[in-house]
Design an enzyme around this catalytic site. Structure first.
Site, short mmCIF file in Angstrom:
data_model
loop_
_atom_site.label_atom_id
_atom_site.label_comp_id
_atom_site.label_asym_id
_atom_site.label_seq_id
_atom_site.Cartn_x
_atom_site.Cartn_y
_atom_site.Cartn_z
N ASN A 111 -6.23 -3.23 -6.70
CA ASN A 111 -5.09 -3.77 -7.67
C ASN A 111 -4.59 -5.20 -7.13
OD1 ASN A 111 -2.85 -4.20 -8.98
ND2 ASN A 111 -2.03 -2.35 -8.85
N TRP A 112 -4.89 -6.17 -7.64
CA TRP A 112 -4.45 -7.45 -7.10
C TRP A 112 -3.07 -7.97 -7.35
CZ3 TRP A 112 -8.58 -11.86 -6.97
CH2 TRP A 112 -9.73 -11.43 -5.68
N HIS A 141 1.81 2.15 -14.05
CA HIS A 141 2.15 1.75 -12.60
C HIS A 141 3.61 1.74 -12.30
CE1 HIS A 141 2.32 -0.23 -8.72
NE2 HIS A 141 0.94 -0.04 -8.56
N GLU A 172 0.35 7.86 -6.95
CA GLU A 172 0.83 6.76 -6.13
C GLU A 172 2.37 7.08 -6.02
OE1 GLU A 172 -1.59 3.01 -6.24
OE2 GLU A 172 0.05 2.89 -8.08
N GLY A 184 3.26 -0.18 -0.80
CA GLY A 184 4.00 -1.45 0.20
C GLY A 184 4.71 -1.06 1.43
N SER A 236 -0.29 2.17 0.19
CA SER A 236 -0.56 1.81 1.68
C SER A 236 -1.62 2.22 2.39
CB SER A 236 0.67 2.15 2.43
OG SER A 236 1.94 1.54 2.15
N GLY A 284 -3.81 -1.76 -3.18
CA GLY A 284 -2.79 -2.86 -3.33
C GLY A 284 -3.07 -4.07 -2.19
N GLY A 285 -1.94 -4.25 -1.26
CA GLY A 285 -2.07 -5.14 -0.19
C GLY A 285 -3.54 -5.26 0.36
P1 13P Z 1 -0.12 -1.03 -1.49
O1 13P Z 1 -1.49 -0.52 -1.25
O2 13P Z 1 -0.07 -2.51 -1.33
O3 13P Z 1 0.70 -0.04 -1.01
O4 13P Z 1 0.01 -0.93 -3.34
C1 13P Z 1 -0.35 0.20 -3.58
C2 13P Z 1 -0.54 -0.07 -5.23
O5 13P Z 1 0.52 -0.06 -5.82
C3 13P Z 1 -1.75 0.15 -5.95
O6 13P Z 1 -1.71 0.20 -7.29
#
Ligand code: 13P
Length: 240
Positions: A6-7, A95, A164, A170, A201, A222-223
């Site tokens: 997920n960018w 989300h 999630e 994050g 995370s 995400g990150g």
């Molecule tokens: P992170 O991996 O940056 O915590 O984000 C997770 C996310 O929101 C994926 O949809």
């Protein structure tokens, strides 16, 4: 196992150059047939990204859509049909970042229905906030999100659930394995026969711990997914 990148609102056209490295890795990856890779970039990159990934079994998804399945006067919005037409096969809906900016369960339900009509597969996100967790309300919250989000949707085959926890996104903090396994089991009981992914995370360090939770069917990242090396490391380590 699913590995979904997920960018979020990161990435411009140049960013797509980093895909070469991933494509090179994936072509040679021995466990390729066990791994399903989906990139969800910002809308502006869906078309060029799906072109780049055309000859390799990596799919592209969107991150949200307008709930109206038809075209209409909705300035600044894009519907699921339009996302499909530029190459999206999947879509992330529900989300927490979108729930926080106004997506109610009812709206998410409408979006899911419109996306199913457009023949997109759904990555349906659910998760509790830190205060809900402290109140021991996690299961109640998840149950409600599933019930309302999937209201009157009969065919759930095209839907993946991504658990999630909001407090984990994050923050660098992940749930304890025992809690995660129990929550995933709970979701699987409510949401029969479907895949449940974990997001929040996930990185190339904690993947060694996360992969011990055997009922998880993949990760929404995400990150760490924005850095090709880290994304590759997560995939490699999952199978080591
Ligand atoms: P992170 O991996 O940056 O915590 O984000 C997770 C996310 O929101 C994926 O949809």
């Amino acid at each position: 196992m699913y590995f979904i990148a997920n960018w979020k609102m990161f990435g411009v056209l140049n960013t797509l150059n980093t895909l070469h490295k991933f494509i090179k890795f994936f072509r040679k990856f021995k466990k390729k047939r066990f791994a399903k890779i989906i990139y969800c970039p910002p809308n502006t990159l869906i078309r060029p990204m799906s072109k780049k990934l055309k000859n390799i079994s990596i799919e592209v998804g969107a991150q949200n859509c307008h709930e109206n399945e038809n075209y209409g006067s909705f300035t600044g919005s894009v519907n699921s049909k339009m996302l499909k037409s530029v190459g999206a096969k999947y879509i992330i809906l529900g989300h927490s970042e979108n729930r926080q900016s106004g997506d109610t369960d009812k709206l998410i339900n409408m979006k899911i229905k419109s996306a199913l009509k457009a023949n997109l597969k759904i990555i349906f996100c659910i998760g509790e906030t830190i205060s809900e967790k402290r109140k021991k309300a996690t299961k109640r919250v998840l149950e409600k999100q599933i019930k309302l989000g999937l209201k009157s949707i009969k065919n759930k085959k095209q839907i993946l659930i991504a658990y999630e926890p909001v407090w984990s996104i994050g923050s660098g903090i992940i749930p304890k394995n025992k809690d995660l396994s129990e929550t995933v089991n709970f979701i699987k009981r409510k949401f029969k026969n479907n895949k449940v992914l974990y997001g929040g995370s996930v990185n190339s360090k904690n993947i060694d711990q996360l992969k011990l939770v055997k009922n998880i069917d993949g990760y929404l990242i995400g990150g760490a997914s924005q850095d090709t090396k880290k994304f590759i490391d997560i995939i490699k380590k999952t199978y080591n």
